[in-house]
Motif scaffolding. Sequence first.
Motif, PDB file in Angstrom:
ATOM      1  N   MET A 235      19.369  23.147  23.246  1.00 37.03           N
ATOM      2  CA  MET A 235      18.290  24.065  22.890  1.00 37.03           C
ATOM      3  C   MET A 235      18.627  24.933  21.684  1.00 37.03           C
ATOM      4  O   MET A 235      17.825  25.754  21.246  1.00 37.03           O
ATOM      5  CB  MET A 235      17.840  24.882  24.096  1.00 37.03           C
ATOM      6  CG  MET A 235      17.124  23.982  25.108  1.00 37.03           C
ATOM      7  SD  MET A 235      16.382  24.833  26.479  1.00 37.03           S
ATOM      8  CE  MET A 235      14.843  25.384  25.778  1.00 37.03           C
ATOM      9  N   THR A 238      23.971  29.343  21.523  1.00 36.00           N
ATOM     10  CA  THR A 238      25.210  29.407  22.282  1.00 36.00           C
ATOM     11  C   THR A 238      24.984  30.242  23.540  1.00 36.00           C
ATOM     12  O   THR A 238      24.087  31.080  23.586  1.00 36.00           O
ATOM     13  CB  THR A 238      26.364  29.950  21.412  1.00 36.00           C
ATOM     14  OG1 THR A 238      27.572  29.832  22.152  1.00 36.00           O
ATOM     15  CG2 THR A 238      26.148  31.391  20.998  1.00 36.00           C
ATOM     16  N   ILE A 269      18.394  19.141  35.375  1.00 37.69           N
ATOM     17  CA  ILE A 269      17.206  19.626  34.669  1.00 37.69           C
ATOM     18  C   ILE A 269      16.860  18.696  33.513  1.00 37.69           C
ATOM     19  O   ILE A 269      17.750  18.284  32.760  1.00 37.69           O
ATOM     20  CB  ILE A 269      17.467  21.063  34.128  1.00 37.69           C
ATOM     21  CG1 ILE A 269      17.679  22.031  35.300  1.00 37.69           C
ATOM     22  CG2 ILE A 269      16.345  21.535  33.214  1.00 37.69           C
ATOM     23  CD1 ILE A 269      18.033  23.450  34.887  1.00 37.69           C
ATOM     24  N   ALA A 336      18.773  39.082  32.949  1.00 32.96           N
ATOM     25  CA  ALA A 336      19.662  40.251  32.980  1.00 32.96           C
ATOM     26  C   ALA A 336      19.196  41.273  34.025  1.00 32.96           C
ATOM     27  O   ALA A 336      19.972  42.133  34.439  1.00 32.96           O
ATOM     28  CB  ALA A 336      19.752  40.882  31.597  1.00 32.96           C
ATOM     29  N   ARG A 339      21.138  41.560  37.465  1.00 32.19           N
ATOM     30  CA  ARG A 339      22.511  42.087  37.541  1.00 32.19           C
ATOM     31  C   ARG A 339      22.658  43.101  38.665  1.00 32.19           C
ATOM     32  O   ARG A 339      21.669  43.649  39.149  1.00 32.19           O
ATOM     33  CB  ARG A 339      22.864  42.778  36.230  1.00 32.19           C
ATOM     34  CG  ARG A 339      22.978  41.809  35.091  1.00 32.19           C
ATOM     35  CD  ARG A 339      23.302  42.581  33.848  1.00 32.19           C
ATOM     36  NE  ARG A 339      23.516  41.698  32.734  1.00 32.19           N
ATOM     37  CZ  ARG A 339      24.133  42.072  31.637  1.00 32.19           C
ATOM     38  NH1 ARG A 339      24.590  43.303  31.516  1.00 32.19           N
ATOM     39  NH2 ARG A 339      24.294  41.223  30.649  1.00 32.19           N
ATOM     40  N   THR A 376      18.656  35.457  41.032  1.00 34.21           N
ATOM     41  CA  THR A 376      18.581  35.313  39.572  1.00 34.21           C
ATOM     42  C   THR A 376      17.453  34.364  39.189  1.00 34.21           C
ATOM     43  O   THR A 376      16.704  34.607  38.249  1.00 34.21           O
ATOM     44  CB  THR A 376      19.920  34.784  39.003  1.00 34.21           C
ATOM     45  OG1 THR A 376      20.983  35.569  39.533  1.00 34.21           O
ATOM     46  CG2 THR A 376      19.944  34.862  37.503  1.00 34.21           C
TER      47      THR A 376
HETATM   48  C1  HEM Z   1      17.667  25.040  30.842  1.00 35.94           C
HETATM   49  C2  HEM Z   1      18.601  25.396  30.109  1.00 35.94           C
HETATM   50  C3  HEM Z   1      19.169  26.758  29.853  1.00 35.94           C
HETATM   51  C4  HEM Z   1      19.608  27.181  28.659  1.00 35.94           C
HETATM   52  C5  HEM Z   1      19.652  26.377  27.374  1.00 35.94           C
HETATM   53  C6  HEM Z   1      20.053  28.546  28.833  1.00 35.94           C
HETATM   54  C7  HEM Z   1      20.534  29.320  27.805  1.00 35.94           C
HETATM   55  C8  HEM Z   1      20.844  30.653  27.921  1.00 35.94           C
HETATM   56  C9  HEM Z   1      21.191  31.513  26.812  1.00 35.94           C
HETATM   57  C10 HEM Z   1      21.251  31.076  25.346  1.00 35.94           C
HETATM   58  C11 HEM Z   1      21.425  32.735  27.324  1.00 35.94           C
HETATM   59  C12 HEM Z   1      21.805  33.989  26.511  1.00 35.94           C
HETATM   60  C13 HEM Z   1      23.252  33.998  26.158  1.00 35.94           C
HETATM   61  C14 HEM Z   1      24.120  34.298  27.362  1.00 35.94           C
HETATM   62  O1  HEM Z   1      23.923  35.302  28.020  1.00 35.94           O
HETATM   63  O2  HEM Z   1      25.001  33.495  27.665  1.00 35.94           O
HETATM   64  C15 HEM Z   1      21.275  32.660  28.759  1.00 35.94           C
HETATM   65  C16 HEM Z   1      21.488  33.693  29.636  1.00 35.94           C
HETATM   66  C17 HEM Z   1      21.439  33.564  30.999  1.00 35.94           C
HETATM   67  N1  HEM Z   1      20.944  32.507  31.698  1.00 35.94           N
HETATM   68 FE1  HEM Z   1      20.370  30.732  30.921  1.00 35.94          FE
HETATM   69  N2  HEM Z   1      19.880  28.929  30.133  1.00 35.94           N
HETATM   70  C18 HEM Z   1      19.335  27.866  30.814  1.00 35.94           C
HETATM   71  C19 HEM Z   1      19.011  27.849  32.147  1.00 35.94           C
HETATM   72  C20 HEM Z   1      19.318  28.839  33.062  1.00 35.94           C
HETATM   73  C21 HEM Z   1      19.085  28.761  34.472  1.00 35.94           C
HETATM   74  C22 HEM Z   1      18.458  27.575  35.211  1.00 35.94           C
HETATM   75  C23 HEM Z   1      19.554  29.924  35.017  1.00 35.94           C
HETATM   76  C24 HEM Z   1      19.523  30.256  36.485  1.00 35.94           C
HETATM   77  C25 HEM Z   1      18.917  31.231  37.013  1.00 35.94           C
HETATM   78  C26 HEM Z   1      20.088  30.740  33.936  1.00 35.94           C
HETATM   79  C27 HEM Z   1      20.703  31.964  34.064  1.00 35.94           C
HETATM   80  C28 HEM Z   1      21.094  32.767  33.037  1.00 35.94           C
HETATM   81  C29 HEM Z   1      21.736  34.069  33.219  1.00 35.94           C
HETATM   82  C30 HEM Z   1      22.120  34.711  34.544  1.00 35.94           C
HETATM   83  C31 HEM Z   1      21.936  34.590  31.943  1.00 35.94           C
HETATM   84  C32 HEM Z   1      22.611  35.912  31.579  1.00 35.94           C
HETATM   85  C33 HEM Z   1      21.770  37.126  31.921  1.00 35.94           C
HETATM   86  C34 HEM Z   1      22.578  38.406  31.737  1.00 35.94           C
HETATM   87  O3  HEM Z   1      22.833  38.767  30.588  1.00 35.94           O
HETATM   88  O4  HEM Z   1      22.908  39.033  32.732  1.00 35.94           O
HETATM   89  N3  HEM Z   1      19.919  30.047  32.761  1.00 35.94           N
HETATM   90  N4  HEM Z   1      20.893  31.384  29.089  1.00 35.94           N
END
Ligand code: HEM
Length: 426
Positions: A235, A238, A269, A336, A339, A376
């Motif tokens: 996507m 990073t 997925i 976020a 949290r 979450t």
């Molecule tokens: C489908 C593909 C997905 C992509 C490409 C993706 C990508 C990202 C990106 C770029 C971020 C922001 C950078 C970071 O904090 O690391 C992020 C944050 C996050 N994603 Fe995803 N994500 C995906 C799916 C999911 C799913 C299914 C979940 C499950 C609930 C999830 C949970 C989170 C969480 C917990 C954060 C951090 C929130 C915080 O800052 O506390 N993601 N994701």
Amino acid sequence: MAERGISRRSFAKAAVAIGGASALVACLDRGESDPIPSGPADLSTLPSRQHAWNESLPTDEHGNVRTPYHHLLLYYDYDDGETTAGATTPTNGERETVEDALRSLERAYEHSSDGLLFTVGYSRRYFDRYDDSLPESVDLPRPEALAPFEDPERDEADAVVHLASDRPAVLLEAEEALRGNRETVNNREMRAVLDDVLTFRERRTGFNGDGLPAERDDVEGVPEDAVPEDAPLYMGFTSGFRGNQATEDRVTIQTGPFEGGTTQHVSKIRLHLEQWYEQDSRSQRVSKMFCPAHAEEDRVEGAGHNLGAASGANACPAHVKDARESGVVGHAQKNATAREKGAPIMLRRDFDSTDDDRAGLHFLALQREIGDFVKTREAMNGTDAAEASSAVGTRHNNGILQYMTVLRRGNYLLPPREKRALPRPS
Ligand code: HEM
């Protein structure tokens, strides 16, 4: 050599996805023949937490941990898959076989991304064959749909082995040895074969690392030349910043017989990258992945490595306010909100995939309780944002929901290392 009609070079690139002995040869032919560091003679020096990988992984200049480049999930059943409570339970001899096989891998490969990292997890269905139930300190429900608009199949294999390494040859060799197709691993004896006790069901594969998705854009569902060269994930951004990941301590079970363990959620997925890259502008993609303020202020350069040690999502405006005012909410912004006392509760070790020759992602996350994952995922559903604004739909303008379909979900308990071989529930 052509395998399924593809060139030798592509074959080596796709080696982990293809699997088997000839894929291993292709990797080695491609020059992957540097010596692989071996594991310790004294295995008691290894961490007791199976998920304690961070100390053994490289970090970048901001202290972000880099997950291994290549991943393999091996699914197994203990018996014919027809188990119910009171059915056959593992014997101590079988436990020994499993433990010997795993120890052989640990002796053969350094506990690092240059060697091999792995975990073994067990599903709720595995534990249901025992009369005793799991203790209250373990939250391991059967997997279920987590949004009104999804209908995933449940993954209920008894056990899943997650193997990760920067070296494709290591994963292929370890897999062949676990399956009984080779007697040595890294020139050391493989003392037992997992397949002698467990029935192999399925393999899933993937990768996460700058440039790897762009190199693998020749599968269905990836628009040509769309995936940026510096992106670790399809996507284009990073993920896994230090400030946005739970610590290993936070995801560790603190009490009871599985103290030192954790739980793992793995969903399969499908990604809709044509829509993502062709329907949206870059600014819209930044809004939807991070939050509208990140787009307005041009905070994200390229794949977002410039963000440093944190995505900054917790400093984005409240998502419901953004829903009303911008008509869009961000994925990171919504997540976020799940949290606890300002600290993330999930440790993500997800990776992209070309399984089924389609662009996808295996979302693998660790958390103390499966309930932390569910909470979450509810935040990610953004129901409150959709209710607050007509511009935000259940999936439309609601983070990245429109660009993904959850096909399968599975939940597992990763016991501490001492109890990882066919554990009893108590
Ligand atoms: C489908 C593909 C997905 C992509 C490409 C993706 C990508 C990202 C990106 C770029 C971020 C922001 C950078 C970071 O904090 O690391 C992020 C944050 C996050 N994603 Fe995803 N994500 C995906 C799916 C999911 C799913 C299914 C979940 C499950 C609930 C999830 C949970 C989170 C969480 C917990 C954060 C951090 C929130 C915080 O800052 O506390 N993601 N994701």
